[in-house]
Enzyme design. Structure first.
Site, PDB file in Angstrom:
ATOM      1  CB  CYS A   2      -0.875  -0.002   1.238  1.00  0.00           C
ATOM      2  SG  CYS A   2      -1.617  -1.600   1.581  1.00  0.00           S
ATOM      3  NE  ARG A  27       5.852   1.816  -3.614  1.00  0.00           N
ATOM      4  CZ  ARG A  27       6.694   1.059  -2.914  1.00  0.00           C
ATOM      5  NH1 ARG A  27       6.280   0.325  -1.937  1.00  0.00           N
ATOM      6  NH2 ARG A  27       7.959   1.046  -3.194  1.00  0.00           N
ATOM      7  CD1 TRP A  74      -2.955  -4.654  -4.413  1.00  0.00           C
ATOM      8  CD2 TRP A  74      -2.558  -6.057  -2.725  1.00  0.00           C
ATOM      9  NE1 TRP A  74      -2.891  -5.930  -4.922  1.00  0.00           N
ATOM     10  CE2 TRP A  74      -2.654  -6.807  -3.920  1.00  0.00           C
ATOM     11  CE3 TRP A  74      -2.313  -6.747  -1.533  1.00  0.00           C
ATOM     12  CZ2 TRP A  74      -2.508  -8.187  -3.955  1.00  0.00           C
ATOM     13  CZ3 TRP A  74      -2.176  -8.132  -1.566  1.00  0.00           C
ATOM     14  CH2 TRP A  74      -2.282  -8.829  -2.782  1.00  0.00           C
ATOM     15  CG  ASN A  99       2.059   0.635   3.584  1.00  0.00           C
ATOM     16  OD1 ASN A  99       0.871   0.929   3.524  1.00  0.00           O
ATOM     17  ND2 ASN A  99       2.986   1.228   2.855  1.00  0.00           N
ATOM     18  N   GLY A 100       1.667  -3.390   5.569  1.00  0.00           N
ATOM     19  CA  GLY A 100       2.204  -4.619   6.169  1.00  0.00           C
ATOM     20  C   GLY A 100       1.087  -5.485   6.702  1.00  0.00           C
ATOM     21  CD  GLU A 482       9.231 -11.206 -17.429  1.00  0.00           C
ATOM     22  OE1 GLU A 482       9.114 -11.978 -16.466  1.00  0.00           O
ATOM     23  OE2 GLU A 482       8.866 -10.021 -17.386  1.00  0.00           O
ATOM     24  CE  LYS A 486       5.643  -8.487 -17.328  1.00  0.00           C
ATOM     25  NZ  LYS A 486       6.789  -8.592 -16.499  1.00  0.00           N
ATOM     26  CD  GLU A 489       2.889  -9.179 -14.176  1.00  0.00           C
ATOM     27  OE1 GLU A 489       3.764  -9.080 -15.044  1.00  0.00           O
ATOM     28  OE2 GLU A 489       3.009  -8.685 -13.051  1.00  0.00           O
ATOM     29  CG  HIS A 505       7.822 -35.167 -21.793  1.00  0.00           C
ATOM     30  ND1 HIS A 505       8.098 -36.509 -21.791  1.00  0.00           N
ATOM     31  CD2 HIS A 505       8.869 -34.567 -22.422  1.00  0.00           C
ATOM     32  CE1 HIS A 505       9.276 -36.718 -22.372  1.00  0.00           C
ATOM     33  NE2 HIS A 505       9.750 -35.552 -22.775  1.00  0.00           N
ATOM     34  CE  LYS A 604       7.166  -1.797 -10.479  1.00  0.00           C
ATOM     35  NZ  LYS A 604       7.228  -2.605 -11.703  1.00  0.00           N
TER      36      LYS A 604
HETATM   37  C1  AGP Z   1       6.458  -8.361 -12.607  1.00  0.00           C
HETATM   38  O1  AGP Z   1       5.827  -7.975 -13.766  1.00  0.00           O
HETATM   39  C2  AGP Z   1       5.647  -8.540 -11.444  1.00  0.00           C
HETATM   40  N1  AGP Z   1       4.664  -7.585 -11.247  1.00  0.00           N
HETATM   41  C3  AGP Z   1       6.177  -9.270 -10.261  1.00  0.00           C
HETATM   42  O2  AGP Z   1       6.268 -10.612 -10.659  1.00  0.00           O
HETATM   43  C4  AGP Z   1       7.540  -8.845  -9.672  1.00  0.00           C
HETATM   44  O3  AGP Z   1       8.565  -9.100 -10.576  1.00  0.00           O
HETATM   45  C5  AGP Z   1       7.768  -9.599  -8.346  1.00  0.00           C
HETATM   46  O4  AGP Z   1       6.761  -9.253  -7.453  1.00  0.00           O
HETATM   47  C6  AGP Z   1       9.119  -9.331  -7.747  1.00  0.00           C
HETATM   48  O5  AGP Z   1       9.282  -8.002  -7.406  1.00  0.00           O
HETATM   49  P1  AGP Z   1      10.690  -7.395  -7.062  1.00  0.00           P
HETATM   50  O6  AGP Z   1      11.539  -7.502  -8.279  1.00  0.00           O
HETATM   51  O7  AGP Z   1      10.401  -5.959  -6.712  1.00  0.00           O
HETATM   52  O8  AGP Z   1      11.252  -8.168  -5.913  1.00  0.00           O
END
Ligand code: AGP
Length: 609
Positions: A2, A27, A74, A99-100, A482, A486, A489, A505, A604
């Site tokens: 957050c 965030r 969040w 936060n947390g 990756e 992407k 997401e 397999h 984020k």
């Molecule tokens: C990437 O597109 C993501 N949103 C997520 O997987 C991110 O890479 C992951 O949370 C790790 O974050 P960091 O690199 O800040 O540790």
């Protein structure tokens, strides 16, 4: 995950709070709120949804005041509704943002209920507000009460509170979730990230683990977890103000994809001299550690984990030492065996990912030679808690889907591979070859970006699909992973990545005309194997989209659409192929009309596990 902003000033702080929240919205963005001291009491407005909802509400019912706190959330405990949005209040005087996650919130809730406190939300945060209220009965100052409150909390927190009965201060506490204090002239600010405060100050002081502080208009008092006073200077940040501006781009994600040639150049800047790699910032001690290093253990999450998997191919190929890669949330909770003389490496864009930090903390007792972080956030916990740091210099990344941070991680990991190699006798010619590839990388990425319009057209073939399969082999397998991450997401299309050799397999059973298969096909030693995999898909009626090197001799034909990629150096090919695949996800998401920069349910910086 957050965002927190707080301000104490002579002027009205509501605009500062809302602007700060806008800057932190990447965030966490499912609800937001402010609490401002006005006319002898704390007034609060909260809204479910984005910060714009809160801004509109404040425009309709402004609250003027020189002391306030704000939060964009969040959700972890309790749905993203108005009643669960922060700030939370205890009685009518205490307002608090957090936060947390407070792990012992249930136990504390029962205890506080028995003392007559009435809970109005489903959050763990509300217990902190009531605890603080309770402690104020026993302690004279708000700061002493907050310090006592922190002793009762288990879990992670960055928290800020104000009290209507002591309106000349706010108090803050940090454990496992970052907080920064900003200094103006006769005014002070707090935030969970300095980005939030760039319009009002460049002078920052980061709280360290366990610290609490009282923040007034004329100064601060900083205490460690034992209540002893701590003296620390504010430092001036040179972070760019426009980092949070989209410029002429429609989305941050697109802007950040297009920044990659300069991000790569920045990451290389000063680290290649006369065809050789020098990472001075790592220091002489690093060279000594690298000399002794006989294995690497890399830990990361998400995109950073995918970067680690590429590094594994490089390390084992060029250095001939084992490179183990594991997801942080797995590593932290299992019994692990450490290879003697191993170097422990974390990779993180934010430097605040809870699982990666916990893995780093666990590693300290596991007999590693040292810890090193490849990180994009110089002031982060990961940097502070690691023995060595290699900064990725991607600049601030706002898009929740990581793009430029990934390429910067890959470049940094390749530089690190060479640096370790140098300490272990890597041949000069090999170093020169890799350096040459790295030097050409910005222009190769630029060429890939120049094809953006063609990828935009290609993306139409995906927008109506529900599933997509990505295939790669060798060092391109993590790139396929990756690419799948992407696409998931930002477009919400289900995507899977497989090492192409695994097709038979199992995943071959999925192939039909409705599921596109994307193949990453550079012209390397695995190309012929990959061509057989392409045939396996085609002969079963699958439609293929092959990102192939021009020299790979794969032609457009029935069921196969080829997208040419220009990459002359095998070692850096994973980085070049990443770019068109990022663009593909972006354009598919735009057609689908998703919230590209702030995809649903994501945040984020994952500062809770
Ligand atoms: C990437 O597109 C993501 N949103 C997520 O997987 C991110 O890479 C992951 O949370 C790790 O974050 P960091 O690199 O800040 O540790």
């Amino acid at each position: 995950m957050c965002g927190i902003v707080g301000a104490i000033a002579q002027r009205d702080v509501s605009d500062i709070l809302v602007e700060g929240l806008k800057r932190l919205e990447y965030r966490g963005y499912d609800s937001a709120g402010v609490a401002i001291y006005h006319d002898g009491q704390v007034e609060r407005i909260r809204r479910a949804g984005k910060v714009s909802e809160l801004k509109d509400a404040l425009a309709n019912s402004p609250i003027a005041g020189g002391l306030g706190i704000a939060h964009t959330r969040w959700a972890t405990h309790g749905e993203p509704t108005e009643k669960n949005a922060h700030p939370h209040m205890s009685k009518d005087n205490i307002a608090l943002v957090h936060n947390g996650i407070i792990e012992n919130h249930e136990e504390l809730r029962e205890e506080l209920k028995s003392k007559g406190y009435v809970f109005k939300s489903d959050t763990d945060t509300e217990v902190i507000a009531h605890c603080l209220h309770e402690e104020l009965k026993k302690h004279e100052t708000l700061l002493a009460a907050l310090l006592a409150t922190t002793k009762k909390l288990k879990g992670a927190y960055g928290t800020v509170a104000i009290d209507a009965n002591q309106p000349d201060k706010m108090v803050v506490a940090r454990s496992g979730s970052p907080l920064v204090i900003g200094k103006g002239i006769g005014e002070y600010f707090v935030a969970s990230d300095q980005l939030a405060l760039l319009p009002v100050t460049r002078d920052f002081l980061y709280l360290e683990e366990g610290e609490v502080a009282e923040v007034r208009r004329d100064g601060i008092t900083l205490l460690n977890s034992d209540g002893e006073q701590v003296e620390r200077e504010f430092e001036t940040s040179n972070i760019q103000h426009d980092a949070v501006d989209k410029g002429n781009f429609r989305h941050f994600m697109l802007k950040e994809i297009f920044e990659q040639p300069s991000v790569v150049a920045d990451t290389l800047e000063g680290r290649i001299v006369d065809n050789q790699v020098y990472i001075e910032t790592l220091g002489d001690n690093a060279a000594k550690v690298f000399e002794q290093t006989e294995a690497l253990q890399i830990i990361a999450c998400g995109t950073s984990y995918n970067a680690a998997l590429v590094a594994k191919y490089w390390v084992e190929h060029y250095l001939n030492i084992p490179c183990l890669v594991e997801i942080a949330s797995e590593y932290r909770y299992r019994t692990t065996a450490t290879i003697p003389n191993s170097l422990f490496i974390t990779i993180s864009q934010s430097g605040e990912t809870a699982d990666t930090l916990a893995a780093l903390s666990k590693a300290k007792n596991e007999g590693y030679l040292a810890s090193l972080t490849v990180c994009n956030s110089p002031a982060s916990s990961m940097v502070r808690e690691s023995d060595f740091t290699l900064l990725t210099r991607a600049g601030t990344e706002i898009g929740v889907a990581s793009t430029k941070a990934f390429t910067a991680q890959l470049v940094s990991l390749l530089l690190l591979t060479i640096s370790i190699g140098k300490a272990k006798g890597l041949a000069k010619e090999t170093e020169h070859d890799i350096v040459k590839a790295l030097e050409h990388l910005p222009s190769e990425i630029q060429k890939a970006l120049d094809q953006a319009d063609d990828i935009d057209k290609l993306s139409e073939a995906f927008s109506e699909k529900h599933h997509t399969l990505f295939l790669g082999r060798g060092q391109q397998y993590p790139i396929a992973m990756e690419a799948a991450l992407k696409l998931k997401e930002v477009s919400y299309i289900h995507a899977e990545a497989y090492a192409a050799g695994e097709l038979k397999h199992g995943p071959l059973a999925l192939i039909d005309k409705d599921m596109p298969t994307v193949v990453v096909a550079p012209n390397d030693n695995l190309l012929e194997k990959l061509k057989s995999n392409i045939e396996e898909v085609r002969s079963r009626g699958g439609s293929l989209f092959v990102f192939a090197d021009k020299s790979a001799k794969i032609q457009d034909s029935d069921g196969i659409t080829v997208f040419p990629v220009d990459s002359s150096y095998s070692v850096t090919a994973p980085i070049v192929y990443t770019v068109p695949l990022q663009l593909l996800s972006y354009y598919v998401a735009v057609i689908k009309g998703t919230d590209v920069d702030q995809p649903r349910n994501l945040a984020k910086s994952v500062t809770v596990e």
